[in-house]
Write an enzyme that holds these catalytic residues in place. Structure first.
Site, PDB file in Angstrom:
ATOM      1  N   ASP A   1      17.788   7.264  -5.021  1.00  0.00           N
ATOM      2  CA  ASP A   1      17.549   5.848  -5.349  1.00  0.00           C
ATOM      3  C   ASP A   1      18.837   5.223  -5.849  1.00  0.00           C
ATOM      4  OD1 ASP A   1      14.260   6.316  -6.851  1.00  0.00           O
ATOM      5  OD2 ASP A   1      14.786   5.404  -4.924  1.00  0.00           O
TER       6      ASP A   1
ATOM      7  N   ASP B   1       9.107   3.065 -12.544  1.00  0.00           N
ATOM      8  CA  ASP B   1       9.151   4.114 -11.506  1.00  0.00           C
ATOM      9  C   ASP B   1      10.239   5.134 -11.841  1.00  0.00           C
ATOM     10  OD1 ASP B   1       7.322   2.529 -10.143  1.00  0.00           O
ATOM     11  OD2 ASP B   1       8.888   1.464  -9.026  1.00  0.00           O
TER      12      ASP B   1
ATOM     13  N   GLU C   1      15.543  -3.435  -7.069  1.00  0.00           N
ATOM     14  CA  GLU C   1      14.451  -2.826  -7.822  1.00  0.00           C
ATOM     15  C   GLU C   1      14.980  -1.943  -8.934  1.00  0.00           C
ATOM     16  OE1 GLU C   1      11.152  -0.932  -5.648  1.00  0.00           O
ATOM     17  OE2 GLU C   1      11.451   0.810  -6.937  1.00  0.00           O
ATOM     18  N   GLU C   2      16.181  -1.386  -8.734  1.00  0.00           N
ATOM     19  CA  GLU C   2      16.706  -0.396  -9.683  1.00  0.00           C
ATOM     20  C   GLU C   2      17.514  -1.006 -10.820  1.00  0.00           C
ATOM     21  OE1 GLU C   2      14.656   2.173  -7.366  1.00  0.00           O
ATOM     22  OE2 GLU C   2      15.379   2.363  -9.426  1.00  0.00           O
TER      23      GLU C   2
ATOM     24  N   LEU D   1      15.672   2.184  -1.904  1.00  0.00           N
ATOM     25  CA  LEU D   1      15.024   3.335  -1.271  1.00  0.00           C
ATOM     26  C   LEU D   1      13.557   3.343  -1.654  1.00  0.00           C
ATOM     27  CD1 LEU D   1      16.336   5.290   0.660  1.00  0.00           C
ATOM     28  CD2 LEU D   1      16.495   6.956  -1.152  1.00  0.00           C
ATOM     29  N   ASP D   2      12.771   2.632  -0.843  1.00  0.00           N
ATOM     30  CA  ASP D   2      11.347   2.536  -1.153  1.00  0.00           C
ATOM     31  C   ASP D   2      10.626   3.811  -0.705  1.00  0.00           C
ATOM     32  OD1 ASP D   2       8.905   0.793  -1.821  1.00  0.00           O
ATOM     33  OD2 ASP D   2       8.467   1.684   0.136  1.00  0.00           O
TER      34      ASP D   2
ATOM     35  N   GLU E   1      10.147  -6.582  -1.707  1.00  0.00           N
ATOM     36  CA  GLU E   1       9.266  -5.777  -0.854  1.00  0.00           C
ATOM     37  C   GLU E   1       8.344  -6.693  -0.037  1.00  0.00           C
ATOM     38  OE1 GLU E   1       7.541  -3.222  -3.883  1.00  0.00           O
ATOM     39  OE2 GLU E   1       8.907  -1.588  -3.391  1.00  0.00           O
TER      40      GLU E   1
ATOM     41  N   ASP F   1      15.293  -3.454  -2.086  1.00  0.00           N
ATOM     42  CA  ASP F   1      14.736  -2.214  -2.610  1.00  0.00           C
ATOM     43  C   ASP F   1      15.527  -1.104  -1.939  1.00  0.00           C
ATOM     44  OD1 ASP F   1      11.386  -0.688  -2.687  1.00  0.00           O
ATOM     45  OD2 ASP F   1      13.362   0.003  -3.360  1.00  0.00           O
TER      46      ASP F   1
HETATM   47  P1  P6P Z   1       0.337   4.692  -4.155  1.00  0.00           P
HETATM   48  C1  P6P Z   1       6.065   3.972  -3.079  1.00  0.00           C
HETATM   49  O1  P6P Z   1       6.061   4.413  -4.426  1.00  0.00           O
HETATM   50  C2  P6P Z   1       5.439   2.596  -3.043  1.00  0.00           C
HETATM   51  O2  P6P Z   1       6.184   1.705  -3.809  1.00  0.00           O
HETATM   52  C3  P6P Z   1       5.323   2.122  -1.604  1.00  0.00           C
HETATM   53  O3  P6P Z   1       6.348   2.593  -0.797  1.00  0.00           O
HETATM   54  C4  P6P Z   1       3.971   2.668  -1.178  1.00  0.00           C
HETATM   55  O4  P6P Z   1       3.346   1.869  -0.190  1.00  0.00           O
HETATM   56  C5  P6P Z   1       3.167   2.635  -2.477  1.00  0.00           C
HETATM   57  O5  P6P Z   1       4.111   2.674  -3.550  1.00  0.00           O
HETATM   58  C6  P6P Z   1       2.252   3.838  -2.599  1.00  0.00           C
HETATM   59  O6  P6P Z   1       1.543   3.705  -3.826  1.00  0.00           O
HETATM   60  O7  P6P Z   1      -0.260   4.154  -5.437  1.00  0.00           O
HETATM   61  O8  P6P Z   1      -0.633   4.587  -2.982  1.00  0.00           O
HETATM   62  O9  P6P Z   1       0.941   6.064  -4.281  1.00  0.00           O
END
Ligand code: P6P
Length: 341
Positions: free
Chosen positions: A72, A66, A95-96, A119-120, A281, A117
């Protein structure tokens, strides 16, 4: 104001919860306060992201591939700095960071493990869409006189001591459980306090919403397509639901937790193990939703029963209202077995 009469700060609430356990030492309470502090600091920076040089990409990717955002990395450091100097934590994993981060030499190593995580949904930062921090707390399993590490992090979800999230949305909310129900607190920025706003959250058994990225339709197996079609069009006793998908897990999860709904990130040809991470997550949100009367599976198996094999392990995720999750599991378990023959 709660019930229109009194203000209950998160500090008071945590203390009252602690008093339910005469053997409690107060370390978990203090660790939860440490995470509150991190939440306030991150919230301040998220709220000002458009006004300071903290927007945009940091120019690197994390171990999951990512693209890391500046916020983040700021959030990652903020959470770790808030918990690793207190003697309450022995190791953190994020995650980072590619590997677990033991507390620095010379610092007291405590009995707790924090997985998070920071900053999700951070790709949403630059477009002002809600994002969140997710945390999971376990007890150390390695010997106190050794160095804490991966073995302390790779624990099954049902052994979590506490879990929760901070949602940086129209307001900043902290929602957590220690196994005694789920409680939500809203940050009052005028006094810098999290105030009890959602005591004892319960999620409806049948959801109003379904949340899934339908652009993956052609990448799903037929059983997954059948489940999503059932939530969209109805099937048998399942009534059609409204589609709501923000693309920010914490925001989608929180709306569904409060209003009732189901969130799905199934395995797909581009994500054969699913996209979301198990340890920081899926597992913490699975603990929260279970405490609120909901369920979480990988489509078939309870998330809280999955024993992790690696730190950044991914998992398919179906989470939310218990009857909807059960409906999906009936189809995905049966047809998965049929498919396997
Ligand atoms: P997509 C954000 O990158 C994430 O990790 C989650 O917060 C979110 O639900 C999902 O990915 C969104 O993924 O493939 O639908 O863009």
């Amino acid at each position: 104001m709660v019930n229109g009469s009194e203000v209950i700060t998160i500090e008071r609430f945590i203390m009252e919860q602690e008093r339910l356990y005469p053997e409690a030492t107060g370390e978990l309470s203090n660790l939860l306060y440490d995470l509150c502090l991190a939440a306030k600091i991150i919230s301040r920076h998220v709220r000002r992201a458009g006004l300071s040089d903290i927007l945009g990409a940091a120019g690197a990717v994390n171990v999951s591939g990512d693209l890391q955002q500046k916020l983040d990395l700021f959030a990652n450091e903020t959470v770790r700095n808030s918990v690793q100097h207190t003697g309450r934590v022995c190791v953190t994993a994020s995650e980072e960071d590619p590997e677990p981060v033991p507390v620095p030499p010379g610092k007291a190593a405590g009995k707790y493990v924090v997985l998070y995580d920071p900053l999700d949904g951070s790709m949403n930062i630059d477009v002002n869409v809600s994002i969140g921090t997710i945390f999971s707390i376990h007890k150390r399993v390695t010997k106190k006189n050794g160095t804490a590490g991966l073995a302390d992090c790779l624990q099954v979800g049902k052994k979590q001591i506490a879990a929760g999230y901070i949602l940086y949305g129209s307001s900043t909310m902290l929602v957590y459980t220690t196994g005694q129900g789920v409680h939500g607190f809203t940050l009052d920025p005028t006094i810098g306090e999290f105030l009890l706003s959602h005591p004892d959250i319960r999620t409806p058994p049948v959801g109003r919403y379904y949340s899934v990225n339908e652009s993956n339709w052609n990448r799903w197996t037929p059983p997954v397509q059948r489940v999503v079609a059932a939530f969209k069009n109805g099937e048998g006793t399942v009534q059609p639901k409204n589609a709501r998908y923000i693309g920010s897990l914490v925001a989608d999860f929180h709306r569904n937790l409060i209003s009732g709904g189901i969130f799905l990130y199934p395995a797909a040809t581009n994500y054969p193990q699913g996209k979301l991470r198990l340890l920081y997550e899926a597992a913490p949100l699975a603990f929260v939703v279970a405490q609120a009367g909901g369920r979480a599976t990988d489509g078939c198996r309870p998330i809280l029963d999955i024993v992790p094999a690696s730190l950044h392990q991914k998992t398919p995720l179906v989470i939310g209202s218990k009857d909807d999750v059960a409906f999906a599991a009936r189809i995905l378990s049966t047809e998965a077995v049929v498919g396997a023959k």
